[in-house]
Design a protein around this motif. Sequence first.
Motif, short mmCIF file in Angstrom:
data_model
loop_
_atom_site.label_atom_id
_atom_site.label_comp_id
_atom_site.label_asym_id
_atom_site.label_seq_id
_atom_site.Cartn_x
_atom_site.Cartn_y
_atom_site.Cartn_z
N LYS A 1 -6.07 -6.47 -7.23
CA LYS A 1 -6.66 -5.13 -7.06
C LYS A 1 -5.67 -4.18 -6.40
CE LYS A 1 -11.52 -6.52 -6.82
NZ LYS A 1 -12.73 -6.60 -5.96
N LEU A 2 -4.86 -4.69 -5.46
CA LEU A 2 -3.86 -3.86 -4.80
C LEU A 2 -2.86 -3.32 -5.81
CD1 LEU A 2 -2.22 -2.74 -2.38
CD2 LEU A 2 -1.08 -4.98 -2.27
N GLU B 1 -7.65 -10.02 -4.37
CA GLU B 1 -7.27 -8.89 -3.50
C GLU B 1 -5.90 -8.34 -3.87
OE1 GLU B 1 -6.60 -7.90 1.27
OE2 GLU B 1 -7.41 -9.83 0.64
N ARG C 1 -2.13 2.75 -10.71
CA ARG C 1 -2.86 3.98 -11.03
C ARG C 1 -2.23 5.19 -10.33
NH1 ARG C 1 -7.48 0.55 -10.86
NH2 ARG C 1 -7.82 1.03 -8.66
N LYS C 2 -1.80 4.99 -9.09
CA LYS C 2 -1.16 6.07 -8.34
C LYS C 2 0.16 6.47 -9.01
CE LYS C 2 -2.96 4.54 -3.86
NZ LYS C 2 -2.58 4.00 -2.52
N ARG D 1 -3.16 -3.12 -9.09
CA ARG D 1 -3.82 -2.22 -10.03
C ARG D 1 -3.97 -0.82 -9.43
NH1 ARG D 1 -8.88 -5.75 -12.55
NH2 ARG D 1 -7.66 -7.07 -13.96
N SER D 2 -4.36 -0.77 -8.16
CA SER D 2 -4.54 0.51 -7.47
C SER D 2 -3.23 1.27 -7.38
CB SER D 2 -5.11 0.27 -6.06
OG SER D 2 -5.18 1.46 -5.33
N GLU D 3 -2.15 0.56 -7.03
CA GLU D 3 -0.84 1.22 -6.90
C GLU D 3 -0.32 1.70 -8.25
OE1 GLU D 3 0.68 2.01 -3.95
OE2 GLU D 3 -1.30 1.36 -3.27
N GLN E 1 0.83 -1.20 0.00
CA GLN E 1 0.00 0.00 0.00
C GLN E 1 0.87 1.26 0.00
OE1 GLN E 1 -3.46 -0.37 0.15
NE2 GLN E 1 -3.72 1.82 -0.24
N ASP E 2 0.53 2.23 -0.85
CA ASP E 2 1.28 3.49 -0.97
C ASP E 2 2.75 3.22 -1.29
OD1 ASP E 2 -0.99 5.05 -0.40
OD2 ASP E 2 -0.68 4.79 1.74
#
Length: 288
Positions: free
Chosen positions: A173-174, A170, A180-181, A176-178, A141-142
């Motif tokens: 998705k983690l 899960e 995008r950031k 993919r989210s990172e 995360q982050d």
Amino acid sequence: MPVNAGPEFMEAELEYQRATTPEERLLGLKKMLKTAPKHKGSEKLLAEIKKKIAKILEQQERVKQIAKRAGRASAGIKKEGAARVCIIGATNTGKSSLLAKITNSKARISEYPYTTTEPEIGVLDYIGIKVQVVEIPAIIQDFIETDSGSYFVSLMKESSLLIVLYRNEEERKLVRSELRKMRLSVPTIELSQQEAKERSQDVPWKIWKNLGLIKVYTKQPRKPKEFPPVSLGKGATIRDLATKIHKDFVQKFKHARVFGSSVKFPGQQVGLGHVLADDDVVELYTKD
């Protein structure tokens, strides 16, 4: 007391929000600090900006230390071969195992989480074409805000392809989210850990098909094609091939004969503008 920031500060803040690299964020923050109001009501804002600047500077220093320990220049790992591919994913998704299977890497493989703390590098040999493969430490995360996050993101940004490994939805998705950031515009292949383990022999082919490259062989008249082939971008022409082999070929070029799917018949004579296809074989003829 309200901050009452002016238009110059608002513009600098927007520049910071749109930044995609540590250097761009630092520049935006410095502009924000310069244009921010200087009064009692803005003390908290100024402190937050200075704290963010200090954090980026600290991250950049850590990047330099990591590169130094690894025996590389602070600019990072030198890009080599026809392309760079990065393997990413959460911890224990099989990144090191896949790297070892498809390259010459001796990466440390362990069941313990976070075994890989620095990039591991290998070279994939795909029918004579060398492709650099880099394993990035576990995505969390982050990720970009971690001590060495900006360094690892810069390696990914300079790559031609990302391979995402995951064990469950899960984790997928983690990542993919990172991504995008990070605001990366790099093609991505997603593989489950099981697929990467059971069908690792198919991964090199998948990498090649997603790199946007073609391989072209050269030959001399009445002789077999030469090895290894030459890697070119899709849409490359005879001119591109001749230039890559030797700059004088274009100036002395007479014509070429092509054997492969880009021509209507084997040995068709073509000019510099002819667009090549994967696995074409080319004879180059020059003026006397």
